[in-house]
Scaffold this motif. Sequence first.
Motif, PDB file in Angstrom:
ATOM      1  N   LEU A  72       3.071  -2.548  -1.207  1.00  0.00           N
ATOM      2  CA  LEU A  72       3.485  -2.110  -2.539  1.00  0.00           C
ATOM      3  C   LEU A  72       3.253  -3.281  -3.484  1.00  0.00           C
ATOM      4  N   SER A  73       2.423  -3.066  -4.499  1.00  0.00           N
ATOM      5  CA  SER A  73       2.043  -4.168  -5.369  1.00  0.00           C
ATOM      6  C   SER A  73       1.656  -3.641  -6.739  1.00  0.00           C
ATOM      7  N   ARG A  74       1.857  -4.462  -7.751  1.00  0.00           N
ATOM      8  CA  ARG A  74       1.443  -4.068  -9.106  1.00  0.00           C
ATOM      9  C   ARG A  74      -0.072  -3.967  -9.204  1.00  0.00           C
ATOM     10  N   SER A  75      -0.773  -4.767  -8.409  1.00  0.00           N
ATOM     11  CA  SER A  75      -2.236  -4.732  -8.406  1.00  0.00           C
ATOM     12  C   SER A  75      -2.715  -4.457  -6.993  1.00  0.00           C
ATOM     13  N   ILE A  76      -3.520  -3.410  -6.833  1.00  0.00           N
ATOM     14  CA  ILE A  76      -4.019  -3.077  -5.498  1.00  0.00           C
ATOM     15  C   ILE A  76      -5.528  -3.253  -5.399  1.00  0.00           C
ATOM     16  N   LYS A  77      -6.122  -3.872  -6.415  1.00  0.00           N
ATOM     17  CA  LYS A  77      -7.554  -4.109  -6.394  1.00  0.00           C
ATOM     18  C   LYS A  77      -7.901  -5.128  -5.317  1.00  0.00           C
ATOM     19  N   ASN A  78      -8.961  -4.856  -4.598  1.00  0.00           N
ATOM     20  CA  ASN A  78      -9.469  -5.766  -3.571  1.00  0.00           C
ATOM     21  C   ASN A  78      -8.462  -6.051  -2.465  1.00  0.00           C
ATOM     22  N   SER A  79      -7.508  -5.141  -2.273  1.00  0.00           N
ATOM     23  CA  SER A  79      -6.529  -5.334  -1.215  1.00  0.00           C
ATOM     24  C   SER A  79      -7.170  -5.071   0.142  1.00  0.00           C
ATOM     25  N   SER A  80      -6.831  -5.901   1.120  1.00  0.00           N
ATOM     26  CA  SER A  80      -7.387  -5.741   2.466  1.00  0.00           C
ATOM     27  C   SER A  80      -6.559  -4.776   3.296  1.00  0.00           C
ATOM     28  N   ILE A  81      -5.430  -4.299   2.761  1.00  0.00           N
ATOM     29  CA  ILE A  81      -4.580  -3.356   3.480  1.00  0.00           C
ATOM     30  C   ILE A  81      -4.383  -2.100   2.636  1.00  0.00           C
ATOM     31  N   GLU A  82      -3.923  -1.042   3.273  1.00  0.00           N
ATOM     32  CA  GLU A  82      -3.593   0.187   2.549  1.00  0.00           C
ATOM     33  C   GLU A  82      -2.459  -0.116   1.576  1.00  0.00           C
ATOM     34  N   SER A  83      -2.628   0.240   0.311  1.00  0.00           N
ATOM     35  CA  SER A  83      -1.654  -0.157  -0.705  1.00  0.00           C
ATOM     36  C   SER A  83      -1.329   0.982  -1.656  1.00  0.00           C
ATOM     37  N   ILE A  84      -0.131   0.912  -2.208  1.00  0.00           N
ATOM     38  CA  ILE A  84       0.322   1.826  -3.249  1.00  0.00           C
ATOM     39  C   ILE A  84       0.704   0.989  -4.458  1.00  0.00           C
ATOM     40  N   GLU A  85       0.222   1.384  -5.620  1.00  0.00           N
ATOM     41  CA  GLU A  85       0.582   0.650  -6.829  1.00  0.00           C
ATOM     42  C   GLU A  85       2.056   0.869  -7.137  1.00  0.00           C
ATOM     43  N   CYS A  86       2.788  -0.225  -7.294  1.00  0.00           N
ATOM     44  CA  CYS A  86       4.231  -0.133  -7.494  1.00  0.00           C
ATOM     45  C   CYS A  86       4.735  -1.416  -8.145  1.00  0.00           C
ATOM     46  N   ASP A  87       5.563  -1.254  -9.164  1.00  0.00           N
ATOM     47  CA  ASP A  87       6.206  -2.374  -9.836  1.00  0.00           C
ATOM     48  C   ASP A  87       7.685  -2.327  -9.483  1.00  0.00           C
ATOM     49  N   VAL A  88       8.160  -3.295  -8.704  1.00  0.00           N
ATOM     50  CA  VAL A  88       9.548  -3.247  -8.232  1.00  0.00           C
ATOM     51  C   VAL A  88      10.554  -3.419  -9.358  1.00  0.00           C
ATOM     52  N   ARG A  89      10.097  -3.811 -10.542  1.00  0.00           N
ATOM     53  CA  ARG A  89      10.996  -3.911 -11.695  1.00  0.00           C
ATOM     54  C   ARG A  89      11.303  -2.535 -12.278  1.00  0.00           C
ATOM     55  N   ASN A  90      10.553  -1.541 -11.844  1.00  0.00           N
ATOM     56  CA  ASN A  90      10.644  -0.204 -12.420  1.00  0.00           C
ATOM     57  C   ASN A  90      11.141   0.781 -11.361  1.00  0.00           C
ATOM     58  N   TYR A  91      12.345   1.305 -11.558  1.00  0.00           N
ATOM     59  CA  TYR A  91      12.964   2.207 -10.589  1.00  0.00           C
ATOM     60  C   TYR A  91      12.094   3.425 -10.302  1.00  0.00           C
ATOM     61  N   LEU A  92      11.550   4.039 -11.343  1.00  0.00           N
ATOM     62  CA  LEU A  92      10.740   5.236 -11.158  1.00  0.00           C
ATOM     63  C   LEU A  92       9.444   4.930 -10.408  1.00  0.00           C
ATOM     64  N   SER A  93       8.908   3.723 -10.604  1.00  0.00           N
ATOM     65  CA  SER A  93       7.711   3.316  -9.885  1.00  0.00           C
ATOM     66  C   SER A  93       7.985   3.237  -8.387  1.00  0.00           C
ATOM     67  N   ILE A  94       9.140   2.685  -8.024  1.00  0.00           N
ATOM     68  CA  ILE A  94       9.525   2.616  -6.612  1.00  0.00           C
ATOM     69  C   ILE A  94       9.741   4.021  -6.065  1.00  0.00           C
ATOM     70  N   LYS A  95      10.398   4.856  -6.857  1.00  0.00           N
ATOM     71  CA  LYS A  95      10.690   6.221  -6.421  1.00  0.00           C
ATOM     72  C   LYS A  95       9.405   6.995  -6.134  1.00  0.00           C
ATOM     73  N   ARG A  96       8.391   6.791  -6.974  1.00  0.00           N
ATOM     74  CA  ARG A  96       7.103   7.462  -6.741  1.00  0.00           C
ATOM     75  C   ARG A  96       6.472   6.993  -5.430  1.00  0.00           C
ATOM     76  N   ALA A  97       6.596   5.689  -5.154  1.00  0.00           N
ATOM     77  CA  ALA A  97       6.051   5.159  -3.901  1.00  0.00           C
ATOM     78  C   ALA A  97       6.784   5.751  -2.702  1.00  0.00           C
ATOM     79  N   VAL A  98       8.095   5.904  -2.823  1.00  0.00           N
ATOM     80  CA  VAL A  98       8.882   6.508  -1.749  1.00  0.00           C
ATOM     81  C   VAL A  98       8.397   7.925  -1.466  1.00  0.00           C
ATOM     82  N   GLN A  99       8.181   8.695  -2.515  1.00  0.00           N
ATOM     83  CA  GLN A  99       7.754  10.083  -2.340  1.00  0.00           C
ATOM     84  C   GLN A  99       6.392  10.170  -1.656  1.00  0.00           C
ATOM     85  N   LYS A 100       5.492   9.261  -2.000  1.00  0.00           N
ATOM     86  CA  LYS A 100       4.174   9.255  -1.360  1.00  0.00           C
ATOM     87  C   LYS A 100       4.286   8.990   0.136  1.00  0.00           C
ATOM     88  N   ILE A 101       5.204   8.088   0.500  1.00  0.00           N
ATOM     89  CA  ILE A 101       5.361   7.741   1.910  1.00  0.00           C
ATOM     90  C   ILE A 101       6.167   8.808   2.660  1.00  0.00           C
TER      91      ILE A 101
END
Length: 235
Positions: A39-68
């Motif tokens: 989970l990262s604000r930037s997922i460009k050039n990531s070597s692992i499977e990633s979801i864009e997520c800003d931990v400062r933003n509650y709704l951003s985390i919630k969206r990542a939870v739903q995807k998983i």
Amino acid sequence: MSLLGNQRCNLIIVTGSSQGLGKAISERLTDKGEKIIGLSRSIKNSSIESIECDVRNYLSIKRAVQKIKGKKAYIKAFINAAGVASMNLAMTTDEATVQNLIQTNLIGTIHCCQLFAPIMIRQKHGSFINFSTIAVALALKGESIYAASKAGVEVYSRSFAREMSDFNVRVNCIAPGPIQTNLLKGITENQIEKIVSQQVIRKLFQKSDVCDLVELLLDDKARSISGQVLSVGGV
């Protein structure tokens, strides 16, 4: 194949996976055969499977939870490695920096634990690893606000561990000393040496040492360890 495909698998979630300790931990665990979702604000050039997520933003985390959650994956562990630091005197630290420190380090950790805990509760198994800093125990000059944000993480982790114990979910906290990451930008060698001299083991540790401790906490041999703050270097 994407780790977020239809195949059921065991996952370890790592925040801040695009750089620093988060990236090092993700790469180490991937090398060990673990399935990692970053989970990262930037997922460009990531070597692992990633979801864009800003931990400062509650709704951003919630969206990542739903995807998983939608993929019916078993969550083996959640590692809150995202963090920011600012070495400055309290009186000269601007409001934006204060808010960013608290929101990223403390509130972000709390929200991630809150939103992913229900998955582990249903599983009746799992592990959270949060991150603090040696600056808390040493009350380092010029790091009061950064240390305050991480002190909150320590207290939260100890208390949260008690709340989760009935569900066979462990919660621990790692508190590294100076580690060669972007968080050390702006700190002189003399300042680093002064901090290291106050550790029980007076040496500059590396990201690999933190990864070793993460591996230990994830191992079933650590099943009796919860509610602890483990210092890299000792205080």
